[in-house]
Write a protein that holds these residues in place. Structure first.
Motif, PDB file in Angstrom:
ATOM      1  N   ILE A 228       0.837  -1.201   0.000  1.00  0.00           N
ATOM      2  CA  ILE A 228       0.000   0.000   0.000  1.00  0.00           C
ATOM      3  C   ILE A 228       0.869   1.247   0.000  1.00  0.00           C
ATOM      4  O   ILE A 228       0.582   2.226  -0.714  1.00  0.00           O
ATOM      5  CB  ILE A 228      -0.955  -0.016   1.199  1.00  0.00           C
ATOM      6  N   LEU A 229       1.939   1.232   0.778  1.00  0.00           N
ATOM      7  CA  LEU A 229       2.872   2.360   0.787  1.00  0.00           C
ATOM      8  C   LEU A 229       3.451   2.587  -0.602  1.00  0.00           C
ATOM      9  O   LEU A 229       3.559   3.733  -1.064  1.00  0.00           O
ATOM     10  CB  LEU A 229       3.999   2.092   1.788  1.00  0.00           C
ATOM     11  N   SER A 230       3.813   1.513  -1.279  1.00  0.00           N
ATOM     12  CA  SER A 230       4.344   1.618  -2.643  1.00  0.00           C
ATOM     13  C   SER A 230       3.322   2.285  -3.563  1.00  0.00           C
ATOM     14  O   SER A 230       3.662   3.164  -4.363  1.00  0.00           O
ATOM     15  CB  SER A 230       4.706   0.224  -3.169  1.00  0.00           C
ATOM     16  N   HIS A 231       2.068   1.870  -3.443  1.00  0.00           N
ATOM     17  CA  HIS A 231       1.009   2.446  -4.272  1.00  0.00           C
ATOM     18  C   HIS A 231       0.803   3.927  -3.962  1.00  0.00           C
ATOM     19  O   HIS A 231       0.675   4.753  -4.884  1.00  0.00           O
ATOM     20  CB  HIS A 231      -0.294   1.693  -4.054  1.00  0.00           C
ATOM     21  N   VAL A 232       0.771   4.259  -2.690  1.00  0.00           N
ATOM     22  CA  VAL A 232       0.564   5.653  -2.286  1.00  0.00           C
ATOM     23  C   VAL A 232       1.674   6.546  -2.838  1.00  0.00           C
ATOM     24  O   VAL A 232       1.413   7.614  -3.403  1.00  0.00           O
ATOM     25  CB  VAL A 232       0.494   5.760  -0.748  1.00  0.00           C
ATOM     26  N   ASN A 233       2.911   6.098  -2.711  1.00  0.00           N
ATOM     27  CA  ASN A 233       4.038   6.893  -3.201  1.00  0.00           C
ATOM     28  C   ASN A 233       4.048   7.033  -4.716  1.00  0.00           C
ATOM     29  O   ASN A 233       4.431   8.067  -5.255  1.00  0.00           O
ATOM     30  CB  ASN A 233       5.356   6.262  -2.748  1.00  0.00           C
ATOM     31  N   ALA A 234       3.602   5.993  -5.406  1.00  0.00           N
ATOM     32  CA  ALA A 234       3.688   5.982  -6.870  1.00  0.00           C
ATOM     33  C   ALA A 234       2.499   6.651  -7.557  1.00  0.00           C
ATOM     34  O   ALA A 234       2.644   7.223  -8.639  1.00  0.00           O
ATOM     35  CB  ALA A 234       3.828   4.544  -7.371  1.00  0.00           C
TER      36      ALA A 234
END
Length: 306
Positions: free
Chosen positions: A20-26
């Motif tokens: 989820i963190l990866s998605h939020v950042n991207a």
């Protein structure tokens, strides 16, 4: 009806949060992240966070605390501040990435979705009913699953869309349970450690009855629900769904009457086999090994104590 106690729970939570963190950042703009932050910190437990979002100092602890909030915290939020759980960003991630086919992924590394989480959970039966298997099958080179992730607290726009990706709101569920539940309430969560103590399955037979005198059709299971499981039983029609198991119950009780503890111990003394091996031969795997892998382990334990 069975508690979800994953041995690799830390790995599961870490994998879920990092995706989820990866998605939020991207995929979220700084403005979107600031809006998400503003929504999250209005919830109880986030009082220590500054009112204004600062992208330069953000280490995303607020996001981790929200996504991995335990079941009791989710229950508290729903009870006292439901209207604050209407923001949509996590529901969008759920619908477009997490649960949108085996080849859509949450993270930019393309490694995480509902199929991956289910595989890592290593559970084969529905924890709500323990009456249906989970499978991932392949049809025309496309993977399909016979299970879904139920949102214990519904993700509908008028309910709690903000909780759509919270780890402890995602319950692996068979399709029958998920369809029966829809947006109706169940009150006992498989993430509650005491869920197994809130039901007892038994046949309506006299204590000590000779099973040779009993008809198979008289061995229908009775589902005694207590506490939060009362609503689960009604919503998911658990007793009705177990009705056709009368022959299984009959044979299980009859065999247990033929081989009580004393008989097994005698057979062990005679050198026929060890008691544990005899139990395995007659009744299959013990519950501590079978739970999460085989159907009806709660029923078997309640009926014969194994």
């Amino acid at each position: 009806m069975i508690a979800l106690n994953f041995k690799n729970i830390d790995e599961l939570k870490d994998m879920h949060y990092k995706a989820i963190l990866s998605h939020v950042n991207a995929h979220l703009t700084p403005k979107d992240i600031a809006s998400l932050y503003a929504n999250v910190i209005t919830l109880p437990g986030f009082e220590g966070y500054p009112a204004k979002y600062n992208a330069k100092t953000d280490n995303y602890t607020w996001l981790k605390e929200f996504i991995l909030a335990d079941f009791n915290t989710l229950k508290k939020w729903v009870a006292i501040c439901a209207t604050k759980l209407r923001f949509q960003q996590f529901k969008t991630i759920y619908l477009t990435k997490f649960s949108n086919g085996y080849d859509n992924f949450v993270d930019t590394e393309n490694t995480y979705n509902a199929y991956v989480l289910l595989e890592k959970m290593d559970i084969s039966v529905c924890p709500y009913c323990e009456h249906e298997f989970f499978e991932i099958v392949e049809i025309d080179d496309v993977k399909r699953r016979t299970c879904e992730f139920d949102h214990f607290f519904p993700k509908g726009d008028a309910n709690y869309p903000a909780l759509a990706m919270c780890f402890y709101n995602l319950v692996p569920s068979c399709i029958p349970c998920n369809r029966l539940k829809k947006t109706r309430s169940v009150t006992a969560s498989p993430y509650s450690s005491d869920i197994e103590k809130q039901s007892f399955l038994y046949p309506d037979l006299e204590i000590g009855v000779n099973m040779e005198t009993v008809k198979q059709e008289d061995c229908c299971v009775q589902f005694h629900a207590m506490g939060d499981m009362v609503v689960n039983e009604k919503t998911l029609a658990l007793e009705q769904r177990y009705a056709h198991l009368a022959p299984n119950i009959y044979h299980l009780l009859k065999k247990r009457q033929q081989y009580p503890e004393e008989k097994l111990e005698e057979m062990e003394r005679l050198g026929i086999n060890t008691k544990d091996q005899l139990l395995l031969d007659f009744f299959g795997n013990p519950r501590e090994k079978a739970k999460g892998k085989e159907l009806h382990t709660k029923m078997k334990q309640d009926l014969i104590g194994y």
